[in-house]
Write an enzyme that holds these catalytic residues in place. Sequence first.
Site, PDB file in Angstrom:
ATOM      1  N   HIS A  92       1.962   7.124   1.938  1.00 31.59           N
ATOM      2  CA  HIS A  92       1.107   7.876   2.848  1.00 31.59           C
ATOM      3  C   HIS A  92       1.297   9.380   2.697  1.00 31.59           C
ATOM      4  O   HIS A  92       0.395  10.148   3.033  1.00 31.59           O
ATOM      5  CB  HIS A  92       1.351   7.438   4.289  1.00 31.59           C
ATOM      6  CG  HIS A  92       0.713   6.130   4.619  1.00 31.59           C
ATOM      7  ND1 HIS A  92       0.175   5.843   5.856  1.00 31.59           N
ATOM      8  CD2 HIS A  92       0.512   5.019   3.868  1.00 31.59           C
ATOM      9  CE1 HIS A  92      -0.322   4.619   5.849  1.00 31.59           C
ATOM     10  NE2 HIS A  92      -0.117   4.096   4.651  1.00 31.59           N
ATOM     11  N   HIS A 259       1.709  -4.114  -1.220  1.00 29.10           N
ATOM     12  CA  HIS A 259       1.703  -5.174  -0.216  1.00 29.10           C
ATOM     13  C   HIS A 259       2.552  -6.376  -0.626  1.00 29.10           C
ATOM     14  O   HIS A 259       2.513  -7.413   0.035  1.00 29.10           O
ATOM     15  CB  HIS A 259       0.264  -5.591   0.095  1.00 29.10           C
ATOM     16  CG  HIS A 259      -0.490  -4.539   0.842  1.00 29.10           C
ATOM     17  ND1 HIS A 259      -1.816  -4.676   1.213  1.00 29.10           N
ATOM     18  CD2 HIS A 259      -0.104  -3.318   1.290  1.00 29.10           C
ATOM     19  CE1 HIS A 259      -2.203  -3.586   1.850  1.00 29.10           C
ATOM     20  NE2 HIS A 259      -1.181  -2.752   1.901  1.00 29.10           N
TER      21      HIS A 259
END
Length: 728
Positions: A92, A259
């Site tokens: 992020h 993920h």
Amino acid sequence: MSTESKCPFNHTAAGGTSNHDWWPNRLNLEVLHRHSALSDPMDAEFDYAQAFKQLDLAAVKRDLHALMTMSQDWWPADFGHYGGLFVRMAWHGAGTYRIADGRGGAGGGQQRFAPLNSWPDNGNLDKARRLLWPIKQKYGRNISWADLFILTGNVALESMGFKTFGYGGGRADTWEPDDVYWGSEKIWLELSGGPNSRYSGDRDLENPLAAVQMGLIYVNPEGPDGKPDPVAAARDIRDTFARMAMNDEETVALIAGGHTFGKTHGAGPASHVGAEPEAAGIEQQGLGWKSTYGSGKAGDAITSGLEVTWTSTPTQWSNDFFKHLFSYEWELTKSPAGAHQWVAKDAEAVIPDAFDPSKKHRPTMLTTDLSLRFDPAYEKISRRFYENPDEFADAFARAWFKLTHRDMGPRSRYLGPEVPAEELLWQDPIPAVDHPLIDDADAAALKAKILATGLTVAQLVSTAWASASTFRGSDKRGGANGARIRLAPQKDWAVNQPAALAAVLETLEGVQKAFNDAQTGGKKVSLADLIVLAGAAGVEQAAKQAGVAVTVPFAAGRMDASQEQTDVDAMAVLEPVADGFRNYLKAAYKTPAEALLVDKAQLLTLTAPEMTVLIGGLRVLGANAGGAQHGVFTDRPGTLSNDFFVNLLDMGTEWKPASAANDVFEGRDRASGQLKWTGTRVDLIFGSHSQLRALAEVYGSADANEKFVRDFVAAWNKVMNLDRFDLA
């Protein structure tokens, strides 16, 4: 009468009505004064690159490895390992990068500051940064927060069994927020279609934005505007990841690779979650999102509102993401917080609980995960990765490296023992210097040869400017080094006047060949150096005509890149949609031309005075695109005079719009009505805007011509060398 005491100081940081409140459309120059030495607490002589070189990187990594499993009671680690949290933190931080203007990204450690530290998509990453404080405190100035964030992401991956592609340090910290346009919405996560929507037409995302909603890094994991449609979500994914310079293969690798680890958090309703860090109480000391749901942490944590764990080994690298994606059929469900997510139909509970070893869960996925199966192009790549796990691992390693290093500029800026040896096309490679460089005597002789060719001051100056001004301080791309102005796509950009540019380059190549052929010791001049030297010759000649003797500084050492070393598509984003310094607009835009000028100046790392003096000089030197006469407020073009400012400030001239769009103006003699000049908004703003007028008055004064010339030369030299990281 109120008994509440009034503060006796009305000029404090707490408020008062600002100029922006009164005049919201006023041109904002503050963006040009960000990140000055006045906000930097480090000593003036501090050199971060040198400090990083003294760092024991292996020791830092050992401490980070230990931290991964050192679960803290105040924010316990999922599955006993902070790896997933730190991967998200690094992702992020880097993932705000966007190719349109090069802004965002991991450089500077901007995740520490508003608005990024309080974006909904960055929920609870404040805890990740606090977990890192003991390590940052230990190593101090030898590693920046910006470098530590990315290093921590790498170590997190390595501690979970993944082999990373490499790591380069060198990201110096900034000490205040960047001034970046993240969108016009006034509400976090506002849906498209609102009055300030970033979308128009058939879901066309506004440039330069690269996220679907205010406060998100990329896409809404529940689907477009929260609608759980994996195919529609794929369109959003493809658009946003492309705007971060990722192709389909890199996109699939990043989503599936990221993920593979950790989980999302949605144990209960969002109504339990308190204010973000910037709005939280002072006693929370910069932390936010305090939750009243249960313990507010561990199994009770609420972040995105989604409650998904993708793999059966969330702290180990595996191919489980694709195994689960393709092995099950998926049915729509909702998280405990009420968010749309998907659960494997008729599946066994094989997913461990993050905190209760006695519990197991069925596999779950996000809407955007299923896009990798139900979008045809993504599905093809996903199946290949599923069937070829080594290929997947390599693709993720390379995509992760690109994600976390994309805004660092050329490979020469990377520091440390883990910089990969492989040269990558997206790094805009330039050959290393492999020959003796020209000296001052050679430079002087070459300048004389250049002037003898008959090329005009305008041709020399405009070519050098076109080459150097592609630089972006945001992601350290572009600039004169490499001489890519002679290659596709730059040679064909309309702003560069391709036919005229080709003629100038052909002449300069003749000078280059004659010089290089005459050398016996292997000495050479690159075309990249010669273009900059030619600009210097033009500026010196123009200054001489103004009665000022000046030598433009010059440092040889640029090299010429090849077409094979140039990613045409990646380079295309450097094409200016506007260059006010050349009085150029590619098209009509909603954003005023003067605001686009300031944006360009900020990308060139210019201050308001530097922007002002460059405009005044480039106008009288005839550097306008296409030879346009707008703003050429002089009767002696090619002379480096302060005429632009003298004539702009002349009260004998009355200005009136000459176009319905108010983008071109005529300046007529106030008494006779005779046309004297034409100008654009970019020209007239230096007489209209109070702050810019104050600067124009300095250069328009009777005693200013020599100062003007010397200030112009200093600003010019700065632009010519913006990409010379070897000189820093």
